[in-house]
Design an enzyme around this catalytic site. Structure first.
Site, PDB file in Angstrom:
ATOM      1  N   ALA A 142       5.266  21.310   4.304  1.00 19.93           N
ATOM      2  CA  ALA A 142       4.459  22.505   4.573  1.00 19.93           C
ATOM      3  C   ALA A 142       3.128  22.142   5.208  1.00 19.93           C
ATOM      4  O   ALA A 142       2.120  22.810   4.987  1.00 19.93           O
ATOM      5  CB  ALA A 142       4.239  23.296   3.283  1.00 19.93           C
ATOM      6  N   GLY A 143       3.127  21.062   5.992  1.00 21.85           N
ATOM      7  CA  GLY A 143       1.946  20.735   6.777  1.00 21.85           C
ATOM      8  C   GLY A 143       1.849  21.666   7.966  1.00 21.85           C
ATOM      9  O   GLY A 143       2.505  22.709   8.021  1.00 21.85           O
ATOM     10  N   VAL A 145       2.936  21.358  11.105  1.00 24.95           N
ATOM     11  CA  VAL A 145       4.181  21.538  11.861  1.00 24.95           C
ATOM     12  C   VAL A 145       5.138  22.457  11.098  1.00 24.95           C
ATOM     13  O   VAL A 145       5.717  23.387  11.656  1.00 24.95           O
ATOM     14  CB  VAL A 145       4.854  20.181  12.148  1.00 24.95           C
ATOM     15  N   GLY A 146       5.290  22.195   9.798  1.00 27.46           N
ATOM     16  CA  GLY A 146       6.169  23.027   8.991  1.00 27.46           C
ATOM     17  C   GLY A 146       5.702  24.461   8.920  1.00 27.46           C
ATOM     18  O   GLY A 146       6.511  25.395   8.938  1.00 27.46           O
ATOM     19  N   ARG A 215       0.627  10.792  12.718  1.00 24.76           N
ATOM     20  CA  ARG A 215      -0.098   9.745  13.442  1.00 24.76           C
ATOM     21  C   ARG A 215      -1.599   9.959  13.386  1.00 24.76           C
ATOM     22  O   ARG A 215      -2.080  11.083  13.388  1.00 24.76           O
ATOM     23  CB  ARG A 215       0.336   9.737  14.914  1.00 24.76           C
ATOM     24  N   ASN A 228       7.787   6.583   6.712  1.00 24.64           N
ATOM     25  CA  ASN A 228       8.563   7.793   6.927  1.00 24.64           C
ATOM     26  C   ASN A 228      10.055   7.605   6.712  1.00 24.64           C
ATOM     27  O   ASN A 228      10.772   8.570   6.403  1.00 24.64           O
ATOM     28  CB  ASN A 228       8.286   8.346   8.324  1.00 24.64           C
ATOM     29  N   ARG A 284       6.187  20.241  27.292  1.00 27.42           N
ATOM     30  CA  ARG A 284       4.935  19.623  27.710  1.00 27.42           C
ATOM     31  C   ARG A 284       4.906  19.388  29.213  1.00 27.42           C
ATOM     32  O   ARG A 284       3.901  19.653  29.886  1.00 27.42           O
ATOM     33  CB  ARG A 284       4.729  18.307  26.958  1.00 27.42           C
ATOM     34  N   HIS A 308      11.605   9.738  22.452  1.00 28.57           N
ATOM     35  CA  HIS A 308      10.380  10.512  22.271  1.00 28.57           C
ATOM     36  C   HIS A 308       9.240   9.504  22.227  1.00 28.57           C
ATOM     37  O   HIS A 308       8.750   9.120  21.176  1.00 28.57           O
ATOM     38  CB  HIS A 308      10.460  11.294  20.960  1.00 28.57           C
TER      39      HIS A 308
END
Length: 443
Positions: A142-143, A145-146, A215, A228, A284, A308
């Protein structure tokens, strides 16, 4: 047709959910009933009045305000009697509507609950047009991105429930509640919930894995491997135990290696473990071309393949804008500079933020992959998948052109590439393979 709303209504009244023989209770409704401790019981046949006492109809439902019409459930026989109203002691639905011509009460029939549309569930006749809803999507982490991924998935209004999972349960619950408060603003009915474990989230159709260390300035994606890998492997094993039919979408870096690690840890078929990278890298590149060439980014036809990271491959031989080569829109020197900037865009964002990493575009890209599966959009997009020999690459995860379906990877698509582009794609596969070998040796 009984869905989660009916279960929750019964729970609020402290009564059992009484259903008639032949009624359908959706899979998610049964899950919700178990969570709330609501018994699902079959109404006794003696509760039914004689068929002659019931109104007859072969019409369709008009749900506009103030309208009372006859109703027929999907799949029912024409002119078959409707079910009687539930006993006042066990109210299950909103107040009854009057039956035309009789003035008597009949049960207000709901349209089939969206929770029915889970893999393998029967689809009622006449409801096979447009995107189908599915049961539950779980976002692990739930950071930032989440949070963005969860917001986009809820806003799409294609799921019965979006669940955020985080070891900081308060954060997950708080963000979930905040997202739920946007329902009237974005006009969605999806329920949003936050919990502390994958097990508490419940069985899911799709699981987006964003958990992991982000990062920091000066770090490469490869610097995150050991930390990770432990997180992603544990999540993948838990998902396999709680949601054995789910599709996993990995966002955690280093993306290609973590996706392959999730595949081996979960034991799932490779078609149900995908990595989000190509959608983000393509976006992007399109966005940066829009800045350089003063064109709408979505009008740029391009795709990002390979890894990536440093081995990203953007085939310029097929990149175009409204049918014309991009080289006619952007000078070749600037075009190559845009490719380099797209390749390093993640690090550029990290450097500007100084703490944390990119989250808006990654979160939306992960959600877009899930939505493409649910909608069965049939579009060609880039995703990290297990190479099957296409482009001369096999048995390693990297970004390739794909079509997705409701159960994951539908096919790897072969697109024409220049010889040097194929060579670069193969080199990317070998570099990822080397890093996987180093990761295995260190574990």
């Amino acid at each position: 047709m009984w869905g989660t709303a009916d279960v929750e209504a019964a729970a609020a009244r402290g009564v059992a959910l009484r259903v008639a023989p032949g009624d359908l209770v959706t899979p998610l409704a049964r899950d919700r009933a178990q969570e709330l401790g609501v018994a699902v019981t079959s109404a006794d046949a003696l509760d039914r009045p004689p068929a002659s006492a019931l109104p007859m109809s072969s019409g369709t439902t008009d749900r506009s305000p103030g309208t009372t019409t006859s109703v027929t459930t999907a799949g029912a026989r024409p002119n078959a009697p409707l079910s009687p109203a539930p006993s006042p002691a066990t109210p299950l639905l909103p107040p009854s509507v009057g039956s035309p011509g009789t003035g008597g009460p009949v049960r207000a029939m709901r349209p089939p609950s969206p929770a029915l549309f889970r893999r393998g569930a029967p689809l009622p006749a006449g409801l096979d047009d447009g995107p189908r809803r599915t049961g539950r999507v779980v976002v692990v982490g739930a950071g930032h991105v989440g949070m963005v991924a969860g917001m986009r998935l809820a806003d799409a209004d294609l799921f019965d429930e979006v669940v955020l999972v985080d070891i900081d349960e308060g954060r997950a619950a708080g963000i979930a509640l905040d997202l739920q408060h946007t329902a009237p603003l974005s006009d969605f009915t999806t329920r949003v919930r936050g919990v502390g474990t994958v097990e508490e989230a419940g069985s899911a159709d799709y699981v987006v894995v964003t958990a992991g260390r982000a990062r920091q300035p000066g770090m490469t994606r490869a610097d995150l491997v050991s930390t990770n890998a432990g997180i992603v492997g544990d999540v993948a094993r838990r998902v396999a135990a709680t949601s054995p039919q789910a599709v996993i979408v990995v966002v955690t870096n280093p993306l290609d290696e973590m996706t392959q690690h999730a595949w081996t840890s979960s034991g799932f078929p490779s078609s149900r473990v995908l990595g989000m990278a190509g959608v983000l890298d393509t976006a992007r590149f399109q966005a940066l071309i829009g800045v350089e060439g003063s064109v709408r980014p979505r009008s740029v036809d391009a795709i990002a393949l390979g890894s990536h990271g440093e081995e990203m491959v953007i085939p310029l031989s097929r990149a175009s804008h409204e049918g014309s080569s991009l080289a006619q829109v952007v000078p070749p020197a600037r075009l190559n500079a845009v490719v380099d900037r797209a390749r390093g865009s993640g690090a550029e964002v990290v450097g500007l933020l100084k703490t944390g990493s990119a989250f808006m575009a990654p979160g939306m890209s992960a959600a877009r992959m899930v939505l493409a599966m649910v909608r069965e959009s049939d579009e060609v997009m880039s995703a990290a998948v297990l190479a099957d020999g296409s482009y001369g690459i096999r048995d390693v995860y990297l970004g390739l052109p794909v079509r997705l379906g409701r159960t994951g990877l539908r096919e790897i698509v072969t697109i024409p590439l220049a010889p040097e582009e194929i060579a670069a794609l193969r080199a990317a596969g070998e570099r990822i393979r080397e890093r996987l070998g180093a990761m295995a040796a260190a574990s």
